[in-house]
Design a protein around this motif. Structure first.
Motif, PDB file in Angstrom:
ATOM      1  N   SER A  29      58.335  22.072  56.687  1.00  0.00           N
ATOM      2  CA  SER A  29      58.094  23.114  57.702  1.00  0.00           C
ATOM      3  C   SER A  29      57.384  24.351  57.168  1.00  0.00           C
ATOM      4  O   SER A  29      57.490  25.435  57.736  1.00  0.00           O
ATOM      5  CB  SER A  29      59.409  23.512  58.389  1.00  0.00           C
ATOM      6  OG  SER A  29      59.980  22.391  59.026  1.00  0.00           O
ATOM      7  N   SER A 122      57.358  23.399  75.040  1.00  0.00           N
ATOM      8  CA  SER A 122      58.035  24.562  74.470  1.00  0.00           C
ATOM      9  C   SER A 122      57.921  25.808  75.338  1.00  0.00           C
ATOM     10  O   SER A 122      58.873  26.574  75.440  1.00  0.00           O
ATOM     11  CB  SER A 122      57.456  24.884  73.093  1.00  0.00           C
ATOM     12  OG  SER A 122      57.589  23.776  72.245  1.00  0.00           O
ATOM     13  N   LEU A 159      54.513  24.522  64.542  1.00  0.00           N
ATOM     14  CA  LEU A 159      55.758  24.907  63.875  1.00  0.00           C
ATOM     15  C   LEU A 159      56.612  25.808  64.772  1.00  0.00           C
ATOM     16  O   LEU A 159      57.833  25.631  64.863  1.00  0.00           O
ATOM     17  CB  LEU A 159      55.463  25.605  62.545  1.00  0.00           C
ATOM     18  CG  LEU A 159      55.010  24.683  61.409  1.00  0.00           C
ATOM     19  CD1 LEU A 159      54.443  25.500  60.246  1.00  0.00           C
ATOM     20  CD2 LEU A 159      56.163  23.794  60.940  1.00  0.00           C
ATOM     21  N   GLU A 163      60.238  24.769  66.319  1.00  0.00           N
ATOM     22  CA  GLU A 163      61.379  25.670  66.120  1.00  0.00           C
ATOM     23  C   GLU A 163      62.052  25.978  67.467  1.00  0.00           C
ATOM     24  O   GLU A 163      63.274  25.939  67.586  1.00  0.00           O
ATOM     25  CB  GLU A 163      60.890  26.955  65.448  1.00  0.00           C
ATOM     26  CG  GLU A 163      61.984  27.911  65.046  1.00  0.00           C
ATOM     27  CD  GLU A 163      61.408  29.150  64.369  1.00  0.00           C
ATOM     28  OE1 GLU A 163      61.833  30.261  64.745  1.00  0.00           O
ATOM     29  OE2 GLU A 163      60.548  29.005  63.480  1.00  0.00           O
ATOM     30  N   LYS A 164      61.266  26.278  68.479  1.00  0.00           N
ATOM     31  CA  LYS A 164      61.804  26.588  69.809  1.00  0.00           C
ATOM     32  C   LYS A 164      62.544  25.393  70.404  1.00  0.00           C
ATOM     33  O   LYS A 164      63.539  25.548  71.118  1.00  0.00           O
ATOM     34  CB  LYS A 164      60.680  27.026  70.747  1.00  0.00           C
ATOM     35  CG  LYS A 164      61.173  27.464  72.133  1.00  0.00           C
ATOM     36  CD  LYS A 164      60.118  28.240  72.842  1.00  0.00           C
ATOM     37  CE  LYS A 164      60.455  28.731  74.213  1.00  0.00           C
ATOM     38  NZ  LYS A 164      61.771  28.565  74.745  1.00  0.00           N
ATOM     39  N   PHE A 166      64.124  23.192  68.615  1.00  0.00           N
ATOM     40  CA  PHE A 166      65.145  22.809  67.625  1.00  0.00           C
ATOM     41  C   PHE A 166      64.834  21.466  66.970  1.00  0.00           C
ATOM     42  O   PHE A 166      65.735  20.686  66.682  1.00  0.00           O
ATOM     43  CB  PHE A 166      66.554  22.798  68.255  1.00  0.00           C
ATOM     44  CG  PHE A 166      66.949  24.124  68.830  1.00  0.00           C
ATOM     45  CD1 PHE A 166      67.343  25.164  67.995  1.00  0.00           C
ATOM     46  CD2 PHE A 166      66.906  24.341  70.198  1.00  0.00           C
ATOM     47  CE1 PHE A 166      67.695  26.402  68.519  1.00  0.00           C
ATOM     48  CE2 PHE A 166      67.245  25.571  70.739  1.00  0.00           C
ATOM     49  CZ  PHE A 166      67.643  26.608  69.894  1.00  0.00           C
ATOM     50  N   THR A 168      63.623  19.731  63.714  1.00  0.00           N
ATOM     51  CA  THR A 168      63.529  20.087  62.295  1.00  0.00           C
ATOM     52  C   THR A 168      63.129  18.909  61.408  1.00  0.00           C
ATOM     53  O   THR A 168      62.881  19.097  60.229  1.00  0.00           O
ATOM     54  CB  THR A 168      64.878  20.639  61.781  1.00  0.00           C
ATOM     55  OG1 THR A 168      65.894  19.648  62.014  1.00  0.00           O
ATOM     56  CG2 THR A 168      65.248  21.935  62.494  1.00  0.00           C
TER      57      THR A 168
END
Length: 184
Positions: A29, A122, A159, A163-164, A166, A168
């Motif tokens: 990431s 997102s 990225l 992240e928004k 979740f 990973t």
């Protein structure tokens, strides 16, 4: 998350006329490298004026540049085993496919995903999902329509979107975007 974001600029309407390629490599990431190659397209010295108007790359900029087949080994090393992401991925995957076909190079076994689809999932409230608009929305500064900058902006946006959501791990990308993932 491990992936590479790519972007092509082309000299003409022909998909195999790549004149610039940018790749941004993301490992764990984090952006670890971005590389850009100017490429001498098969149409050289001909460039369509409309394409020049978009990216500003002139025939004189690529006169001493390598052809796609001359950079492929290095490109493939950066992409090896990665998920490939591009903004408007059908275009960039089409250029990659066409360049590989033109030079008779075997296509790698690669999944790709469009960052527009990731962004829409997102931030479903945004009015536009173009790279420039998304970059402005997230205060990402870049030189639009230059391949390395576009690839890095695509990686940064992806990225933020993961992240928004979740997400990973790459396995979670496959689960969340199964119907949107394509094979090269």
């Amino acid at each position: 998350m491990d992936f590479c974001a790519i972007d092509f600029e082309t000299a003409t309407h022909e998909r195999h006329s790549a004149c610039e390629l940018g790749i941004c490599v993301v490992e764990n990431s984090k952006i670890v490298s971005t590389k850009t190659w100017l490429i001498k397209p098969p149409s050289f010295p001909y460039f369509n004026q409309r394409n020049i108007d978009v990216h500003g790359i002139l025939p004189s900029d690529v006169k001493d540049a390598p052809t796609f087949d001359e950079i492929w080994y290095e490109v493939q090393e950066m992409m090896y085993g990665s998920l490939m992401i591009a903004h408007n991925a059908s275009f960039d995957a089409g250029v990659l496919r066409s360049c590989l076909d033109y030079y008779g190079i075997f296509k790698p076994n690669l999944n790709y995903l469009c960052s527009i689809q990731v962004a829409k999932k997102s931030w479903n409230y945004l009015p536009k999902y173009g790279l420039k608009h998304l970059a402005e929305h997230h205060q990402i500064k870049f030189n639009h329509h230059r391949a390395g900058d576009d690839a890095e902006a695509c990686a940064r946006i992806s990225l933020l979107a993961f992240e928004k959501l979740f997400i990973t791990r790459n396995e979670e990308v496959h689960e969340s975007f199964q119907s949107k993932l394509k094979k090269l």
